[in-house]
Motif scaffolding. Structure first.
Motif, short mmCIF file in Angstrom:
data_model
loop_
_atom_site.label_atom_id
_atom_site.label_comp_id
_atom_site.label_asym_id
_atom_site.label_seq_id
_atom_site.Cartn_x
_atom_site.Cartn_y
_atom_site.Cartn_z
N GLY A 17 62.21 -38.77 20.83
CA GLY A 17 62.98 -37.94 19.91
C GLY A 17 62.16 -36.88 19.22
N LEU A 18 60.85 -37.14 19.08
CA LEU A 18 59.97 -36.18 18.43
C LEU A 18 59.43 -35.13 19.38
N MET A 19 59.60 -35.36 20.70
CA MET A 19 59.10 -34.40 21.68
C MET A 19 59.88 -33.10 21.58
N PRO A 20 59.23 -31.97 21.80
CA PRO A 20 59.93 -30.69 21.74
C PRO A 20 61.00 -30.59 22.80
N VAL A 21 62.07 -29.86 22.46
CA VAL A 21 63.20 -29.73 23.38
C VAL A 21 62.75 -29.12 24.70
N GLY A 22 61.73 -28.27 24.68
CA GLY A 22 61.30 -27.59 25.89
C GLY A 22 60.77 -28.51 26.96
N VAL A 23 60.38 -29.73 26.62
CA VAL A 23 59.83 -30.64 27.62
C VAL A 23 60.99 -31.32 28.31
N SER A 24 61.54 -30.69 29.29
CA SER A 24 62.64 -31.23 30.08
C SER A 24 62.31 -31.07 31.55
N ALA A 79 61.07 -15.42 22.15
CA ALA A 79 62.17 -14.80 22.90
C ALA A 79 62.03 -15.06 24.40
N MET A 80 60.81 -14.94 24.92
CA MET A 80 60.62 -15.15 26.36
C MET A 80 60.89 -16.59 26.76
N ASN A 81 60.53 -17.53 25.92
CA ASN A 81 60.77 -18.93 26.25
C ASN A 81 62.24 -19.31 26.19
N LYS A 82 63.03 -18.56 25.44
CA LYS A 82 64.46 -18.84 25.36
C LYS A 82 65.21 -18.43 26.61
N VAL A 83 64.68 -17.45 27.34
CA VAL A 83 65.40 -16.93 28.51
C VAL A 83 65.49 -17.96 29.62
N VAL A 85 63.15 -18.32 32.28
CA VAL A 85 62.59 -17.93 33.57
C VAL A 85 61.10 -18.27 33.66
N MET A 86 60.49 -18.65 32.54
CA MET A 86 59.05 -18.93 32.51
C MET A 86 58.74 -19.80 31.31
N ARG A 87 57.52 -20.33 31.31
CA ARG A 87 56.93 -20.88 30.09
C ARG A 87 55.92 -19.84 29.63
N ALA A 88 56.21 -19.18 28.52
CA ALA A 88 55.34 -18.12 28.03
C ALA A 88 54.30 -18.68 27.08
N HIS A 89 53.05 -18.28 27.29
CA HIS A 89 51.93 -18.68 26.44
C HIS A 89 51.30 -17.40 25.90
N VAL A 90 51.31 -17.22 24.59
CA VAL A 90 50.85 -15.97 23.98
C VAL A 90 49.63 -16.23 23.10
N MET A 234 66.06 -9.97 33.18
CA MET A 234 65.18 -11.09 33.54
C MET A 234 65.91 -12.14 34.36
N LEU A 235 67.22 -12.29 34.16
CA LEU A 235 68.01 -13.26 34.91
C LEU A 235 68.61 -12.65 36.18
N ASN A 236 68.27 -11.39 36.47
CA ASN A 236 68.72 -10.71 37.69
C ASN A 236 70.25 -10.67 37.80
N ARG A 237 70.90 -10.39 36.68
CA ARG A 237 72.37 -10.38 36.66
C ARG A 237 72.90 -9.12 35.97
N VAL A 238 72.17 -8.05 36.10
CA VAL A 238 72.55 -6.80 35.44
C VAL A 238 73.88 -6.27 35.96
N LYS A 239 74.61 -5.64 35.05
CA LYS A 239 75.85 -4.93 35.44
C LYS A 239 75.45 -3.62 36.12
N GLY A 240 74.67 -3.71 37.18
CA GLY A 240 74.10 -2.52 37.80
C GLY A 240 74.77 -2.16 39.10
N ASP A 241 74.07 -1.34 39.89
CA ASP A 241 74.55 -0.93 41.19
C ASP A 241 73.36 -0.80 42.12
N ALA A 242 73.61 -0.28 43.33
CA ALA A 242 72.53 -0.19 44.32
C ALA A 242 71.41 0.72 43.86
N GLU A 243 71.75 1.71 43.05
CA GLU A 243 70.74 2.67 42.60
C GLU A 243 69.86 2.10 41.49
N THR A 244 70.48 1.37 40.57
CA THR A 244 69.73 0.86 39.42
C THR A 244 69.13 -0.52 39.67
#
Length: 276
Positions: A17-24, A79-83, A85-90, A234-244
């Motif tokens: 219960g004391l372990m950080p949520v990120g350890v999953s 912010a990066m750790n919330k996304v 896609v990675m474990r960010a170490h700063v 970062m999640l590769n789900r942009v409302k984009g098109d072939a050009e962007t």
């Protein structure tokens, strides 16, 4: 004996219960990315201003500017750790040695004329080598107050020799910091934006592409959420098109620069058509 077993189980549950949520299980499979925020406190050099004029500047960052830079690094890591896609170490390092040379920054399409000065990777590396092991990091953000109005908040200037990404942030001076930077509502926004410019370059190595500025102008200009564009890219789900393009190719996250520097075998993910 039963009481002992029950006590041990209770102790184990309490520890879990004391372990950080990120350890999953899901997060342990995420790749590790290592970031450095290097605060260059002193500058005494010639550099270009927004008009393209060469001026000499001598400036030392104030303690509140340094503290602000540290908060920027903390918020970027969070912010990066919330996304997901990675474990960010700063890490953060303060550089006392004076910056004696600045590189000219130009961008023909920039509204203010496209001139400025910044600390390039080539200029930063010698000042960092005795402070940190650059081979540990995947991206380095140089944070400073140059004492020169340079037409940008952040700029991405290519890579270090080892392939780590590079960007530079200029608070300009204490007056500018107090009038503009300190009022930025989302501190992680600047470093995330510049990191994504580096990811544009990384994507080309895998035969993929996205255009950060075009995506923002075409699909996110009226979005009230300032984090939406960065998260979607970062999640590769942009409302984009072939050009962007639709964002960062998933393969890019699995092979950060520190891995590419040392690996001898490469698993090519599905969908990859070329490797730069």
């Amino acid at each position: 004996m039963k009481k002992k077993i029950v006590s041990l189980l209770l102790a184990l549950v309490m520890c879990l219960g004391l372990m950080p949520v990120g350890v999953s299980a899901a997060q342990t499979d995420l790749p590790d990315w290592y970031f450095l925020f290097a605060i260059f406190k002193n500058v005494d050099a010639d550099g270009k201003d927004t008009d393209g004029k060469t001026v000499h500047t001598k400036y030392s960052m104030t303690q509140d500017e340094i503290d602000f830079a540290r908060r920027m690094a903390e918020e970027f890591e969070e912010a990066m750790n919330k996304v997901g896609v990675m474990r960010a170490h700063v890490d953060v390092v303060e550089i006392d040695e004076t910056v004696r040379e600045l590189k000219e920054w130009t961008w023909a399409e920039w509204e203010t004329g496209g001139h400025g000065a910044y600390i390039s990777a080539e200029q930063a590396a010698p000042l960092l080598k005795d402070k940190v092991n650059l081979d540990r990091y995947d991206h380095v953000a140089c944070v400073t107050s140059l004492g020169i109005h340079s037409g940008y908040g952040g700029v991405t200037g290519g890579e270090f020799e080892n392939g780590a990404g590079h960007s530079c942030f200029n608070f300009t001076n204490r007056e500018m910091y107090l009038s503009a930077w300190i009022h930025v509502p989302y501190l992680a926004g600047y470093p995330i934006h510049e990191f994504l410019h580096f990811m544009e370059r990384m994507c080309h190595k895998w035969g993929s592409q996205f255009d950060l500025h075009s995506i923002g102008a075409k699909f996110y200009q009226d979005d009230p959420d300032p984090t939406a564009i960065g998260t979607d890219i970062m999640l590769n789900r942009v409302k984009g098109d072939a050009e962007t393009g639709t964002g960062v190719a998933p393969a890019v996250w699995q092979y950060p620069p520190h891995v590419l520097r040392t690996m001898t075998e490469l698993t090519i993910p599905s969908g990859v058509t070329s490797i730069g």
